[in-house]
Write a protein that holds these residues in place. Structure first.
Motif, PDB file in Angstrom:
ATOM      1  N   ASP A   1       0.830  -1.208   0.000  1.00  0.00           N
ATOM      2  CA  ASP A   1       0.000   0.000   0.000  1.00  0.00           C
ATOM      3  C   ASP A   1       0.864   1.257   0.000  1.00  0.00           C
ATOM      4  O   ASP A   1       0.558   2.232  -0.701  1.00  0.00           O
ATOM      5  CB  ASP A   1      -0.917  -0.014   1.225  1.00  0.00           C
ATOM      6  N   MET A   2       1.954   1.233   0.787  1.00  0.00           N
ATOM      7  CA  MET A   2       2.846   2.387   0.832  1.00  0.00           C
ATOM      8  C   MET A   2       3.496   2.632  -0.535  1.00  0.00           C
ATOM      9  O   MET A   2       3.609   3.775  -0.986  1.00  0.00           O
ATOM     10  CB  MET A   2       3.935   2.182   1.889  1.00  0.00           C
TER      11      MET A   2
ATOM     12  N   LYS B   1       7.559   7.587   2.401  1.00  0.00           N
ATOM     13  CA  LYS B   1       6.651   6.508   2.028  1.00  0.00           C
ATOM     14  C   LYS B   1       7.430   5.256   1.657  1.00  0.00           C
ATOM     15  O   LYS B   1       7.077   4.145   2.082  1.00  0.00           O
ATOM     16  CB  LYS B   1       5.750   6.956   0.872  1.00  0.00           C
TER      17      LYS B   1
ATOM     18  N   GLU C   1       2.260   1.694  -3.384  1.00  0.00           N
ATOM     19  CA  GLU C   1       1.204   2.142  -4.285  1.00  0.00           C
ATOM     20  C   GLU C   1       0.910   3.618  -4.078  1.00  0.00           C
ATOM     21  O   GLU C   1       0.734   4.375  -5.041  1.00  0.00           O
ATOM     22  CB  GLU C   1      -0.059   1.310  -4.031  1.00  0.00           C
ATOM     23  N   ARG C   2       0.891   4.040  -2.808  1.00  0.00           N
ATOM     24  CA  ARG C   2       0.670   5.454  -2.513  1.00  0.00           C
ATOM     25  C   ARG C   2       1.843   6.300  -3.030  1.00  0.00           C
ATOM     26  O   ARG C   2       1.655   7.446  -3.466  1.00  0.00           O
ATOM     27  CB  ARG C   2       0.493   5.640  -1.009  1.00  0.00           C
ATOM     28  N   TYR C   3       3.033   5.745  -2.975  1.00  0.00           N
ATOM     29  CA  TYR C   3       4.208   6.463  -3.483  1.00  0.00           C
ATOM     30  C   TYR C   3       4.063   6.722  -4.986  1.00  0.00           C
ATOM     31  O   TYR C   3       4.225   7.858  -5.453  1.00  0.00           O
ATOM     32  CB  TYR C   3       5.464   5.641  -3.204  1.00  0.00           C
TER      33      TYR C   3
ATOM     34  N   THR D   1       1.330   6.541  -6.753  1.00  0.00           N
ATOM     35  CA  THR D   1       0.155   7.380  -7.000  1.00  0.00           C
ATOM     36  C   THR D   1       0.511   8.844  -6.799  1.00  0.00           C
ATOM     37  O   THR D   1       0.102   9.721  -7.582  1.00  0.00           O
ATOM     38  CB  THR D   1      -0.986   6.983  -6.055  1.00  0.00           C
ATOM     39  N   ALA D   2       1.282   9.121  -5.739  1.00  0.00           N
ATOM     40  CA  ALA D   2       1.711  10.499  -5.478  1.00  0.00           C
ATOM     41  C   ALA D   2       2.615  10.997  -6.606  1.00  0.00           C
ATOM     42  O   ALA D   2       2.483  12.140  -7.065  1.00  0.00           O
ATOM     43  CB  ALA D   2       2.438  10.579  -4.144  1.00  0.00           C
TER      44      ALA D   2
ATOM     45  N   ASP E   1      -1.511  12.738   4.330  1.00  0.00           N
ATOM     46  CA  ASP E   1      -1.803  11.900   3.182  1.00  0.00           C
ATOM     47  C   ASP E   1      -1.912  12.753   1.928  1.00  0.00           C
ATOM     48  O   ASP E   1      -2.600  13.752   1.912  1.00  0.00           O
ATOM     49  CB  ASP E   1      -3.130  11.178   3.432  1.00  0.00           C
TER      50      ASP E   1
ATOM     51  N   GLY F   1      -3.487  12.120  -0.664  1.00  0.00           N
ATOM     52  CA  GLY F   1      -4.841  12.145  -1.174  1.00  0.00           C
ATOM     53  C   GLY F   1      -5.670  13.232  -0.551  1.00  0.00           C
ATOM     54  O   GLY F   1      -6.634  13.725  -1.121  1.00  0.00           O
TER      55      GLY F   1
END
Length: 511
Positions: free
Chosen positions: A162-163, A445, A165-167, A169-170, A276, A278
């Protein structure tokens, strides 16, 4: 005859004894005495002394190792010694070997007052009531620990994914690949002038909307001041320099300010929590609508252009609003003749103040068109209709479809300047330190993902240790169960002999 049948029936009737009460049963029936424990202590001393002098024999080694030596073990040891000590036997059948004498004495002491029976009963009770349950409990704990560790491993694996993926995505939000964050973010600002130039060209499509608004305000409220001066200027000349906006002259020399490189280690995770991606940056540090720390005004509004946001700020009727003042700077001082340097060399949409004015005027125009579109759909009253009969042709020829098209053009231009990517570009352009902040945020992240992977490895090692512990305990349970079963049979047989071979059942023997 009846007496004979009764005796036979009694002889076949089994004796059932609850294992946990076996010792009390033996004492109550005077098979053993209450002093058996003190006698056992003396016997244990004799056994410990006798063990020190034993012959080299594999069978005897097995008997002496890994178990508590009791009476029935001693009988087996004597049987083994009969073979190893055969040479010490005299013509009377007695052994002169001290080893044999020691173990025979131990057996004799055990048989006095049936001390051995009380001891093996105590061993059986301890195995059933304490040792077996304790081992099973340890195995259960090891299994539960494995399940818990497996669950936490999956959580770490999922969290790390998840981290990451968030990286990514960011990174996608910033428009970078994420291979070299700082360099890629700094490279983004090179696209800003090109994007703003295109935005300035798009403003040309606002001519009809601006004219409609200007004529309408003049007709409705006899407004004499110039409306939307910034939009008019950009619509006419594009995204020119601030120098040209101030002086009205095209500069002959443009000396743009040099952006400072982001200083290293200006931000750490202890000083800033970015939260976050997001949800956007913390409002205490960055406010895209109005201002940012250090007194910089970004001129960006995150709110969508709705009627409610400015309905109280603009009155399309007879209300008057303050005229827009344009400050003209003396060409001979801050703006040398033909030379645009510093902030004056920036374009209107690069400069935070002029960009803010541009966006505010866009919002003003949007609200006007939204209001007119709403009034056209509602139809209006007869008084309003009669008033518009006297309106200029620019107002009368407008249809809902055309107003809707103008409104779409305004909103498209507005959204192009307030998108997330443009916000990042403006932040990078205005503050080089922003690059370091974003880089640190993204690095954190990935660092958290790596930490979770390491934690997953540690949990896997602990789970393996718990599995090995379970593997060690299960054979011990099996061995204890086998020895307990064997001891149960020996005790049942011994008690059975005391009651003319009646069947004896020890109840509740489970390990």
């Amino acid at each position: 005859m009846p007496n004979t049948l009764d005796k036979q029936n009694i002889q076949n009737l089994p004796i059932d004894i609850q294992t946990t009460k076996l010792l009390d049963w033996l004492v109550d029936r005077r098979h053993c005495t209450l002093k058996w424990q003190s006698a056992v202590m003396t016997i244990r001393e004799k056994i410990n002394a006798a063990i020190q002098d034993m012959p080299e024999n594999e069978d005897i080694k097995k008997l002496l190792s890994g178990s508590y030596i009791h009476y029935f073990h001693c009988l087996q040891i004597i049987e083994k010694l009969k073979g190893t000590e055969a040479s010490t036997k005299n013509i009377f059948g007695r052994y002169s070997s001290q080893r044999m004498k020691d173990w025979q004495e131990i057996v004799s002491m055990y048989e006095t007052d049936n001390v051995y029976l009380a001891e093996v009963a105590s061993i059986l009770i301890r195995s059933v009531s304490y040792e077996g349950p304790a081992l099973r409990k340890q195995v259960s704990k090891a299994q539960q620990l494995q399940q818990e560790l497996s669950r936490r491993e999956l959580e770490c694996q999922s969290g790390a994914a998840d981290m990451r993926e968030r990286y990514y995505t960011a990174c996608k939000q910033y428009g970078i690949r994420g291979e070299n964050v700082a360099r890629e973010i700094q490279a983004l600002v090179k696209d800003l002038p090109v994007v703003l130039e295109e935005t300035g060209k798009k403003a040309a499509c606002l001519k009809e909307a601006i004219e409609f608004y200007s004529v309408f305000t003049k007709f409705a409220s006899d407004w004499s001041e110039v409306v939307l001066p910034m939009l008019r200027f950009v619509q006419n000349k594009g995204n020119t320099t601030l120098y040209e906006w101030k002086t009205g002259n095209v500069p002959t020399v443009v000396e743009r300010p040099v952006m400072e490189e982001a200083p290293p280690d200006v931000v750490t995770e202890e000083t800033i929590d970015w939260g976050d991606l997001g949800g956007g940056a913390s409002t205490e540090e960055v406010n895209f609508g109005i201002s940012v720390e250090d007194g910089v005004d970004w001129g960006i509004s995150l709110e969508s252009g709705t009627e409610e946001t400015v309905a109280g700020g603009i009155d399309w009727g007879e209300a008057e609003s303050a005229p827009v003042e344009i400050e003209v700077v003396d060409v001979g001082t801050d703006c040398p003749d033909g030379v645009a340097r510093g902030e004056d060399a920036l374009s209107l949409l690069e400069n935070t103040q002029t960009r803010g004015q541009f966006l505010n005027e866009l919002m003003e125009l949007e609200m006007f068109l939204s209001q007119r579109l709403s009034e056209m759909h509602e139809g209006g009253d007869l008084v309003a209709m009669s008033q518009f009969q006297l309106a200029p042709s620019v107002i009368q020829v407008q249809t809902p479809e055309r107003v809707q098209a103008m409104l779409a053009e305004v909103r498209d231009l507005q959204n192009g300047l307030t998108s997330v990517r443009m916000q990042h570009l403006f932040m990078i352009h205005a503050s080089p330190r922003y690059v370091e902040r974003v880089s640190e945020l993204l690095r954190q992240k990935l660092k958290q993902a790596d930490i979770l992977v390491l934690k997953q490895g540690t949990l896997a090692e602990k789970r393996q240790e718990a599995l090995e512990e379970q593997a060690k305990l299960e054979p011990r349970i099996d061995l204890l169960a086998a020895r307990t079963k064997e001891l149960q049979k020996l005790i049942e047989a011994d008690i059975s002999k005391r009651y003319n071979n009646r069947p004896v059942n020890l109840m509740g023997v489970h390990v």
